[in-house]
Design a protein around this motif. Structure first.
Motif, PDB file in Angstrom:
ATOM      1  N   GLY A  82      64.426  49.409  48.820  1.00  0.00           N
ATOM      2  CA  GLY A  82      65.269  49.815  49.931  1.00  0.00           C
ATOM      3  C   GLY A  82      65.511  48.734  50.952  1.00  0.00           C
ATOM      4  N   MET A  83      64.657  47.719  51.006  1.00  0.00           N
ATOM      5  CA  MET A  83      64.767  46.720  52.059  1.00  0.00           C
ATOM      6  C   MET A  83      65.932  45.756  51.847  1.00  0.00           C
ATOM      7  N   SER A  84      66.543  45.735  50.665  1.00  0.00           N
ATOM      8  CA  SER A  84      67.641  44.819  50.383  1.00  0.00           C
ATOM      9  C   SER A  84      68.486  45.391  49.252  1.00  0.00           C
TER      10      SER A  84
ATOM     11  N   MET B 240      61.048  54.790  55.629  1.00  0.00           N
ATOM     12  CA  MET B 240      61.085  53.979  54.410  1.00  0.00           C
ATOM     13  C   MET B 240      61.262  54.854  53.172  1.00  0.00           C
ATOM     14  N   ARG B 241      60.590  56.007  53.161  1.00  0.00           N
ATOM     15  CA  ARG B 241      60.761  56.931  52.024  1.00  0.00           C
ATOM     16  C   ARG B 241      62.195  57.455  51.968  1.00  0.00           C
ATOM     17  N   ASN B 242      62.759  57.819  53.106  1.00  0.00           N
ATOM     18  CA  ASN B 242      64.150  58.289  53.138  1.00  0.00           C
ATOM     19  C   ASN B 242      65.119  57.186  52.721  1.00  0.00           C
ATOM     20  N   ARG B 243      64.863  55.968  53.181  1.00  0.00           N
ATOM     21  CA  ARG B 243      65.713  54.827  52.805  1.00  0.00           C
ATOM     22  C   ARG B 243      65.733  54.637  51.294  1.00  0.00           C
ATOM     23  N   ASP B 244      64.540  54.650  50.670  1.00  0.00           N
ATOM     24  CA  ASP B 244      64.456  54.446  49.225  1.00  0.00           C
ATOM     25  C   ASP B 244      65.115  55.590  48.460  1.00  0.00           C
ATOM     26  N   TYR B 245      64.966  56.799  48.986  1.00  0.00           N
ATOM     27  CA  TYR B 245      65.589  57.947  48.327  1.00  0.00           C
ATOM     28  C   TYR B 245      67.113  57.802  48.304  1.00  0.00           C
ATOM     29  N   HIS B 246      67.726  57.439  49.419  1.00  0.00           N
ATOM     30  CA  HIS B 246      69.188  57.320  49.494  1.00  0.00           C
ATOM     31  C   HIS B 246      69.703  56.203  48.591  1.00  0.00           C
ATOM     32  N   LYS B 247      68.927  55.103  48.470  1.00  0.00           N
ATOM     33  CA  LYS B 247      69.407  54.026  47.600  1.00  0.00           C
ATOM     34  C   LYS B 247      69.384  54.461  46.132  1.00  0.00           C
ATOM     35  N   LYS B 248      68.272  55.098  45.720  1.00  0.00           N
ATOM     36  CA  LYS B 248      68.198  55.550  44.326  1.00  0.00           C
ATOM     37  C   LYS B 248      69.303  56.550  44.005  1.00  0.00           C
ATOM     38  N   TYR B 249      69.557  57.491  44.938  1.00  0.00           N
ATOM     39  CA  TYR B 249      70.598  58.494  44.705  1.00  0.00           C
ATOM     40  C   TYR B 249      71.978  57.856  44.663  1.00  0.00           C
ATOM     41  N   ALA B 250      72.201  56.847  45.542  1.00  0.00           N
ATOM     42  CA  ALA B 250      73.507  56.179  45.581  1.00  0.00           C
ATOM     43  C   ALA B 250      73.782  55.435  44.290  1.00  0.00           C
TER      44      ALA B 250
END
Length: 487
Positions: free
Chosen positions: A59-61, A155-165
């Motif tokens: 998620g950081m990049s 951070m958990r929400n960030r990673d979730y949105h990237k995987k879903y996107a």
């Protein structure tokens, strides 16, 4: 990714084919809402040794992490377990009350310091183990102290949105990911800055250079490597114990006589202990000694004075618990470790009482060189530099040339020979009789116990050895006696 390879891709494929290399990554390593490219490669000529490989979305990049798992078997390490005191139900008032009711006067019936200490320790540990029993605690790895639960949630929400996107090519999720990524980065910089700012402020208030440098090293990422020792080779060759002739022709008209230690002095020393001081093999922590200083000071004073009167240093206080800090090289070789030796805290208090008397005697009798700046109060590298610069400038004014030889002694404190030291204390510094006998007892028959996994390796030290960290607080004073001439 592009469907048809361009010239650069064809050239790379040709080189891989020429040198029989396999490219393991077959998924895009950089994805946005408009493009997907493979820019991270892993090449190998032994694909059969690879268990699995792939891409992990971070998620950081917008650049993803590539990974490879090689096939090999690691030995299963035992968990790092420490012995700690459980203070969950500790009540200082009840603890002091129970200590007060112990028959400390029984110790006065013994004439042997070792017997006195054995009885004293049994009384003290009997009460301490009731109020603060020993527990075994599994030590976890280092964590990042400035990451708060709120940041972890973002951070958990960030990673979730990237995987879903990535999975559903969802534009709203891409926008949510970018917003949360930027917010997490800003929050991380803010809390990290505040964390170190507060720590540096605390260090400046306490005026503790050691703690300040420890903080700076952690900020710079200079952390120690793992110090778990699974195997250690000990050199079985004994050090030459042949007598050393050391002639001293200095005569003295003064001599050292130890004075009885007072109860008030011992109580003050115990109250001045650092609560965070490491615990020795006796498992008596410094903060408990500090808490019960007024109760235990009379009995400890009797033991200290009995030791000085008989010239016998207590055997258990000569046993050190060693933590080896790995430096570099082969982990099985002893010389590649820096030993951090922990002695019983009570022995450190006793050493401080003796050190005060010895140093006062040396200072009042003018037995230390005026040019000695190391390890002395009100002296430092600044005083040494001032003295040297004054002499150099005076020589230059007189038309002379300055020649300077700098000597760096490797493992300087290890070079102290106990026989030479005792001889010099006797002949040159006026320490003899029961006082010299006490120092000889203090310096001889030392033991170090190094933890190898869950077992102790006992190393007995020969009389000519003086490990730097064995009794570091006052080893400096013995080094001064070795190198300083009589003024």
């Amino acid at each position: 990714m592009k469907t048809s390879p361009d010239a650069h891709t064809r050239q790379l494929n040709f080189l891989c084919s020429l040198y029989q290399l396999d490219q393991l990554i077959n998924k895009p390593t950089r994805e946005t809402n408009t493009s997907a490219t493979l820019i991270g490669l892993v090449l190998t000529n032994a694909k059969e040794n690879i268990s699995t490989s792939g891409v992990i979305d971070l998620g950081m990049s917008d650049h993803s992490l590539i990974y490879v798992v090689r096939k090999f078997t690691l030995p299963k390490l035992k968990p790092n377990v420490k012995e700690v005191r459980d203070y969950k139900h500790f009540n200082a008032e009840y603890f002091i009350g129970d200590l007060t009711r112990m028959p400390w006067h029984v110790i006065n019936q013994y004439n042997n310091p070792n017997e006195c200490w054995r009885v004293w320790k049994s009384f003290f540990n009997e009460i301490l183990n009731i109020h603060a029993p020993i527990r075994h605690k599994r030590v976890k790895g280092n964590s990042v102290p400035w990451i708060t639960p709120e940041i972890k949630c973002m951070m958990r929400n960030r990673d979730y949105h990237k995987k879903y996107a990535i999975k559903h090519s969802s534009q709203p999720h891409w926008e949510s990911f970018q917003f949360l990524r930027n917010k997490v980065n800003v929050e991380m910089r803010s809390v990290k800055s505040k964390y170190f700012h507060d720590k540096i402020t605390d260090c400046s208030v306490m005026n503790d250079p050691k703690k300040t440098w420890k903080l700076i090293n952690s900020l710079l990422g200079k952390n120690n490597n793992s110090n778990n020792v699974n195997e250690l080779l000990v050199d079985s060759t004994n050090v030459d114990n042949q007598p050393i002739n050391y002639n001293i022709n200095q005569s003295l008209d003064t001599f050292f006589k130890v004075s009885p230690i007072s109860v008030d002095s011992v109580a003050s020393t115990l109250r001045g202990l650092k609560a965070c001081k490491a615990t020795g093999l006796d498992k008596i922590p410094a903060e408990i000694l500090k808490l019960s200083a007024n109760i235990i000071a009379p009995s400890l004073t009797f033991i200290f004075n009995l030791s000085l009167a008989t010239g016998v240093y207590i055997d258990e206080w000569k046993r050190a618990r060693v933590t080896p800090i790995f430096k570099s090289g082969d982990k099985r070789q002893c010389e590649n470790y820096r030993p951090i030796s922990i002695l019983p805290v009570v022995s450190k208090a006793f050493e401080k009482e003796v050190f005060r008397q010895v140093y006062r005697y040396l200072s009042e009798s003018s037995l230390l060189s005026k040019f000695q700046s190391g390890f002395r109060p009100k002296h430092s590298t600044v005083t040494a530099l001032i003295q040297m610069c004054d002499e150099w400038l005076e020589n230059m004014d007189n038309g002379k040339l300055n020649g300077v030889v700098f000597i760096d002694i490797k493992k300087a404190f290890d070079s102290i020979n106990h026989r030479i030291l005792l001889n010099k204390m006797n002949e040159q510094f006026g320490i003899f009789g029961v006082e010299l006998k006490w120092f000889e007892s203090y310096l001889t028959n030392r033991e170090q116990q190094c933890v190898l996994m869950e077992n102790y390796l006992v190393i007995k030290l020969s009389p000519v050895e003086c490990p730097r960290d064995l009794y570091w607080d006052h080893c400096c004073s013995y080094y001064i006696l070795m190198i300083c001439p009589i003024v």
